[in-house]
Enzyme design. Structure first.
Site, PDB file in Angstrom:
ATOM      1  N   LYS A 156       0.814  -1.217   0.000  1.00  0.00           N
ATOM      2  CA  LYS A 156       0.000   0.000   0.000  1.00  0.00           C
ATOM      3  C   LYS A 156       0.852   1.274   0.000  1.00  0.00           C
ATOM      4  O   LYS A 156       0.523   2.267   0.635  1.00  0.00           O
ATOM      5  CB  LYS A 156      -0.975   0.013   1.187  1.00  0.00           C
ATOM      6  CG  LYS A 156      -1.838  -1.241   1.301  1.00  0.00           C
ATOM      7  CD  LYS A 156      -2.488  -1.624  -0.016  1.00  0.00           C
ATOM      8  CE  LYS A 156      -3.456  -0.572  -0.516  1.00  0.00           C
ATOM      9  NZ  LYS A 156      -3.966  -0.893  -1.902  1.00  0.00           N
ATOM     10  N   GLY A 170       1.973   2.608  -3.119  1.00  0.00           N
ATOM     11  CA  GLY A 170       1.989   3.101  -4.481  1.00  0.00           C
ATOM     12  C   GLY A 170       2.505   2.076  -5.468  1.00  0.00           C
ATOM     13  O   GLY A 170       2.874   2.412  -6.596  1.00  0.00           O
ATOM     14  N   THR A 171       2.488   0.810  -5.057  1.00  0.00           N
ATOM     15  CA  THR A 171       3.028  -0.270  -5.880  1.00  0.00           C
ATOM     16  C   THR A 171       2.359  -0.349  -7.243  1.00  0.00           C
ATOM     17  O   THR A 171       3.025  -0.395  -8.281  1.00  0.00           O
ATOM     18  CB  THR A 171       2.840  -1.626  -5.160  1.00  0.00           C
ATOM     19  OG1 THR A 171       3.163  -1.488  -3.781  1.00  0.00           O
ATOM     20  CG2 THR A 171       3.698  -2.691  -5.802  1.00  0.00           C
ATOM     21  N   THR A 172       1.031  -0.396  -7.257  1.00  0.00           N
ATOM     22  CA  THR A 172       0.293  -0.592  -8.511  1.00  0.00           C
ATOM     23  C   THR A 172       0.587   0.529  -9.494  1.00  0.00           C
ATOM     24  O   THR A 172       0.754   0.301 -10.699  1.00  0.00           O
ATOM     25  CB  THR A 172      -1.216  -0.683  -8.228  1.00  0.00           C
ATOM     26  OG1 THR A 172      -1.454  -1.687  -7.225  1.00  0.00           O
ATOM     27  CG2 THR A 172      -1.987  -1.043  -9.484  1.00  0.00           C
ATOM     28  N   TRP A 173       0.656   1.743  -8.997  1.00  0.00           N
ATOM     29  CA  TRP A 173       0.951   2.902  -9.842  1.00  0.00           C
ATOM     30  C   TRP A 173       2.355   2.797 -10.444  1.00  0.00           C
ATOM     31  O   TRP A 173       2.544   2.966 -11.649  1.00  0.00           O
ATOM     32  CB  TRP A 173       0.814   4.174  -9.003  1.00  0.00           C
ATOM     33  CG  TRP A 173       0.934   5.456  -9.776  1.00  0.00           C
ATOM     34  CD1 TRP A 173       0.790   5.628 -11.131  1.00  0.00           C
ATOM     35  CD2 TRP A 173       1.208   6.741  -9.233  1.00  0.00           C
ATOM     36  NE1 TRP A 173       0.966   6.953 -11.463  1.00  0.00           N
ATOM     37  CE2 TRP A 173       1.217   7.666 -10.319  1.00  0.00           C
ATOM     38  CE3 TRP A 173       1.423   7.219  -7.943  1.00  0.00           C
ATOM     39  CZ2 TRP A 173       1.454   9.029 -10.136  1.00  0.00           C
ATOM     40  CZ3 TRP A 173       1.651   8.581  -7.763  1.00  0.00           C
ATOM     41  CH2 TRP A 173       1.670   9.471  -8.851  1.00  0.00           C
ATOM     42  N   HIS A 216       7.239  -7.435  -2.525  1.00  0.00           N
ATOM     43  CA  HIS A 216       7.117  -6.746  -1.242  1.00  0.00           C
ATOM     44  C   HIS A 216       8.194  -7.219  -0.261  1.00  0.00           C
ATOM     45  O   HIS A 216       8.221  -6.745   0.881  1.00  0.00           O
ATOM     46  CB  HIS A 216       5.746  -7.012  -0.608  1.00  0.00           C
ATOM     47  CG  HIS A 216       4.612  -6.254  -1.230  1.00  0.00           C
ATOM     48  ND1 HIS A 216       4.723  -4.948  -1.655  1.00  0.00           N
ATOM     49  CD2 HIS A 216       3.324  -6.625  -1.473  1.00  0.00           C
ATOM     50  CE1 HIS A 216       3.555  -4.545  -2.138  1.00  0.00           C
ATOM     51  NE2 HIS A 216       2.692  -5.536  -2.045  1.00  0.00           N
ATOM     52  N   ARG A 220       6.266   5.344   0.735  1.00  0.00           N
ATOM     53  CA  ARG A 220       5.141   6.234   1.035  1.00  0.00           C
ATOM     54  C   ARG A 220       5.166   6.548   2.519  1.00  0.00           C
ATOM     55  O   ARG A 220       5.608   5.726   3.329  1.00  0.00           O
ATOM     56  CB  ARG A 220       3.821   5.557   0.660  1.00  0.00           C
ATOM     57  CG  ARG A 220       2.592   6.471   0.742  1.00  0.00           C
ATOM     58  CD  ARG A 220       1.330   5.686   0.377  1.00  0.00           C
ATOM     59  NE  ARG A 220       0.158   6.551   0.316  1.00  0.00           N
ATOM     60  CZ  ARG A 220      -1.078   6.108   0.139  1.00  0.00           C
ATOM     61  NH1 ARG A 220      -1.302   4.803  -0.006  1.00  0.00           N
ATOM     62  NH2 ARG A 220      -2.085   6.957   0.096  1.00  0.00           N
ATOM     63  N   ARG A 232      -8.250   2.919  -3.803  1.00  0.00           N
ATOM     64  CA  ARG A 232      -9.183   3.519  -2.853  1.00  0.00           C
ATOM     65  C   ARG A 232      -9.243   5.033  -3.046  1.00  0.00           C
ATOM     66  O   ARG A 232     -10.167   5.558  -3.627  1.00  0.00           O
ATOM     67  CB  ARG A 232      -8.810   3.182  -1.406  1.00  0.00           C
ATOM     68  CG  ARG A 232      -9.878   3.587  -0.392  1.00  0.00           C
ATOM     69  CD  ARG A 232      -9.488   3.176   1.015  1.00  0.00           C
ATOM     70  NE  ARG A 232      -8.374   3.945   1.538  1.00  0.00           N
ATOM     71  CZ  ARG A 232      -8.516   5.096   2.206  1.00  0.00           C
ATOM     72  NH1 ARG A 232      -9.711   5.597   2.432  1.00  0.00           N
ATOM     73  NH2 ARG A 232      -7.466   5.734   2.664  1.00  0.00           N
TER      74      ARG A 232
END
Length: 342
Positions: free
Chosen positions: A76, A78-81, A146, A169, A308
């Site tokens: 959580k 900013g991995t996906t971005w 991760h 983050r 989210r």
């Protein structure tokens, strides 16, 4: 109890863990997280059993290529971005137009799989992952993770180093984002085993998070492992900050492209390609795609829970002043002398 290395006699195992591997994991320091899940401490960080087995398998059998790129993060953060940005950057010569771009029909994590959560995770699998499709279809190969830098480093050869991009983050926003993500999945996370606990409070997660006994934690130790790696080898480890990606996206994506050895040409910049990639990978665009609204990962994770709010400073709406003070104190103590500011 001192940290242990993988015994030599376990390094040639097949994907399914042997009794010796199970005994090795059982011999590690262990604790219970706020979901009642048993966690094991390996190379400074905590992992659920299935995830740790996958990491050990990765360490034993992964053969790095010099052109490999690995996107790393704490969950959580900013991995996906960042995964989407990295994919769009290194594949842009193949997909010059956004029409039919894979990111429009696939979740970024389907295109850039997790090493320990998907490829080497033996849940519902009976063999080692076949990585030949990555070699034959495209170069460089792209993976995500991760795991801590110390765990990731084990199979990476000095003479053939990968490019590792890490995104950090701010800890309070990570904690709140993690709370909402975990709440959506009721403790069944990342291909590991859930406890059956249906609901925990943010106070429960806060206590577990502060002790570090949480998936891939402690947060501070994981961040520091990559920070120090970037200082020691800046050519192969890039340390990025989520908040800078948000506030100065053009400068940061160009910095990322330079590091990945695919810098934008003057012609590309003049054509507006930087803006096109940023728009393609934006939170607004990705979260609105059908695949990310209704799709699921191979472990049953709803892709929509990866998106989210993505805001900076959202934690102030959930954490009490006492919680914030405690996190600030832990952060100050953990980072003392490191030169890193969170």
């Amino acid at each position: 109890m001192n940290e242990k290395e993988i015994p030599m006699n376990l390094r040639d195992e097949e994907q399914n863990p042997s009794e010796e591997t199970k005994r090795f994991i059982s011999s590690l320091p262990s604790d219970i997280d706020c979901y009642g899940i048993k966690m094991f401490k390996y190379k400074g960080c905590w992992y659920e059993k299935n995830i740790l087995q996958a990491i050990l398998s990765f360490q034993k059998s992964f053969e790095p290529q010099e052109t490999d790129i690995i996107v790393a993060s704490f969950p959580k953060s900013g991995t996906t971005w960042l995964v989407a940005l990295a994919f769009a950057l290194v594949r842009r010569s193949k997909y010059l137009s956004n029409d039919g771009h894979p990111l429009l029909s696939h979740n970024p994590h389907d295109l850039v799989p997790f090493l320990e959560i998907e490829l080497y995770n033996n849940v519902n699998k009976s063999s080692k992952p076949d990585l030949t499709k990555f070699s034959s279809s495209s170069s460089p190969r792209l993976f995500s993770t991760h795991m801590s830098f110390h765990a990731l480093q084990v199979p990476l050869k000095k003479e053939s180093p990968c490019k590792i991009v890490y995104v950090r983050r701010k800890v309070k926003d990570v904690l709140v984002s993690l709370y909402h993500f975990n709440k959506s999945h009721k403790g069944v996370l990342w291909g590991g085993e859930g406890s059956g606990v249906e609901e925990i409070t943010i106070e429960d997660l806060f206590e577990s998070f502060c002790t570090g006994v949480t998936y891939f934690g402690p947060y501070w130790d994981q961040v520091l492992s990559y920070w120090r790696g970037s200082l020691e080898d800046p050519k192969h480890v890039l340390f990025m900050r989520y908040e800078e990606l948000k506030s100065e996206p053009h400068a940061q994506i160009k910095r990322l492209a330079e590091f990945l050895e695919c810098p934008f040409t003057e012609e590309e910049e003049q054509s507006g390609l930087v803006d096109k990639i940023l728009e393609l990978c934006s939170f607004r665009n990705l979260s609105g795609l059908e695949i990310n609204k209704t799709g699921k990962s191979w472990i049953g994770l709803d892709f929509k829970t990866l998106y989210r709010r993505g805001e900076v400073g959202d934690s102030k709406n959930y954490l009490t002043p006492e919680m914030e003070t405690k996190i600030d104190m832990i952060t100050e103590e953990k980072l003392k002398g490191s030169g890193l500011k969170l």
